[in-house]
Design an enzyme around this catalytic site. Sequence first.
Site, mmCIF file in Angstrom:
data_model
loop_
_atom_site.group_PDB
_atom_site.id
_atom_site.type_symbol
_atom_site.label_atom_id
_atom_site.label_comp_id
_atom_site.label_asym_id
_atom_site.label_seq_id
_atom_site.Cartn_x
_atom_site.Cartn_y
_atom_site.Cartn_z
ATOM 1 N N ASP A 199 -0.890 8.792 1.427
ATOM 2 C CA ASP A 199 -0.206 8.017 0.385
ATOM 3 C C ASP A 199 1.250 7.783 0.783
ATOM 4 O O ASP A 199 1.878 8.654 1.393
ATOM 5 C CB ASP A 199 -0.265 8.739 -0.967
ATOM 6 C CG ASP A 199 0.125 7.800 -2.094
ATOM 7 O OD1 ASP A 199 -0.665 6.887 -2.396
ATOM 8 O OD2 ASP A 199 1.238 7.942 -2.638
HETATM 9 C C1 LIG Z 1 7.247 0.657 2.930
HETATM 10 C C2 LIG Z 1 5.986 0.094 3.502
HETATM 11 C C3 LIG Z 1 4.752 0.352 2.921
HETATM 12 N N1 LIG Z 1 3.618 -0.172 3.455
HETATM 13 C C4 LIG Z 1 2.294 0.099 2.869
HETATM 14 C C5 LIG Z 1 1.656 1.406 3.349
HETATM 15 C C6 LIG Z 1 0.573 1.637 2.324
HETATM 16 O O1 LIG Z 1 -0.622 0.999 2.794
HETATM 17 C C7 LIG Z 1 1.095 0.916 1.081
HETATM 18 C C8 LIG Z 1 1.351 1.886 -0.034
HETATM 19 O O2 LIG Z 1 0.197 2.070 -0.797
HETATM 20 P P1 LIG Z 1 -0.746 3.357 -0.767
HETATM 21 O O3 LIG Z 1 -1.224 3.570 -2.163
HETATM 22 O O4 LIG Z 1 -0.069 4.487 -0.045
HETATM 23 O O5 LIG Z 1 -1.972 2.913 0.166
HETATM 24 P P2 LIG Z 1 -2.998 1.703 0.044
HETATM 25 O O6 LIG Z 1 -3.301 1.380 -1.392
HETATM 26 O O7 LIG Z 1 -2.496 0.573 0.907
HETATM 27 O O8 LIG Z 1 -4.293 2.282 0.755
HETATM 28 P P3 LIG Z 1 -5.219 3.550 0.341
HETATM 29 O O9 LIG Z 1 -4.691 4.163 -0.928
HETATM 30 O O10 LIG Z 1 -6.602 3.017 0.183
HETATM 31 O O11 LIG Z 1 -5.087 4.476 1.534
HETATM 32 O O12 LIG Z 1 2.309 0.277 1.470
HETATM 33 C C9 LIG Z 1 3.659 -0.976 4.596
HETATM 34 O O13 LIG Z 1 2.617 -1.432 5.082
HETATM 35 N N2 LIG Z 1 4.873 -1.215 5.183
HETATM 36 C C10 LIG Z 1 6.043 -0.733 4.702
HETATM 37 O O14 LIG Z 1 7.126 -0.993 5.293
#
Ligand SMILES: Cc1cn([C@H]2C[C@H](O)[C@@H](COP(=O)(O)OP(=O)(O)OP(=O)(O)O)O2)c(=O)[nH]c1=O
Length: 189
Positions: A71
């Site tokens: 997460d």
């Molecule tokens: C800050 C930042 C976040 N993110 C993404 C990472 C995570 O995928 C998302 C945060 O949401 P999460 O809830 O951590 O993850 P998700 O919903 O994408 O996937 P899952 O719960 O099924 O594993 O934001 C980027 O891709 N680049 C960035 O610079």
Amino acid sequence: MTTAVYLASASPRRKELLSQLGIEFEQFSVDADETPLANEQPHALVERLARLKAQTGVALGYTDRPVLGSDTVVVIDNESLGKPRDKNDFITTLKRLSGNTHQVLTAVAFATQTDVLSCVVSTDVTFKTLSDEEINSYWESNEPQDKAGGYGIQGLGGRFVTHIAGSYFAVVGLPLYETEQLLQAFLRR
Ligand SMILES: Cc1cn([C@H]2C[C@H](O)[C@@H](COP(=O)(O)OP(=O)(O)OP(=O)(O)O)O2)c(=O)[nH]c1=O
């Protein structure tokens, strides 16, 4: 490393990052309630959610390999910011990030039926000062909608970043070095 794992995640970024570790894995998505508990601190929140995702995978019957859950949240002024709820929420968030340094916390957890082990990685990210025009046109790119803090460092949002201290991969969603270390520790238990 020869061990195969499951990746309990819908994220294409996590899939790509995990591939970089050269570990054999299968991906499936889990539905986890990501609402913070009352007064829950950001560090406790991400760690709980990573564990919840991994343990939900185990509960779904993925029991023959360790299950990886992860997460990511953006933290500013000790407040956890997830994905933007709507455009107004996004604008408020980007204005807070503009010209400031925030933390990106990413937690990783491995779980089996008998065991769970997790860690949290914190990375400092500094943004340049953003104009209203930059913020508005960034929303139209559709990149911010599914990302914690409303930006993607690996995409168009990379232009906003003047400095990063810590793990770039953790910001994108999965810290490579720490995930490999955690898996090795998990397998030694
Ligand atoms: C800050 C930042 C976040 N993110 C993404 C990472 C995570 O995928 C998302 C945060 O949401 P999460 O809830 O951590 O993850 P998700 O919903 O994408 O996937 P899952 O719960 O099924 O594993 O934001 C980027 O891709 N680049 C960035 O610079």
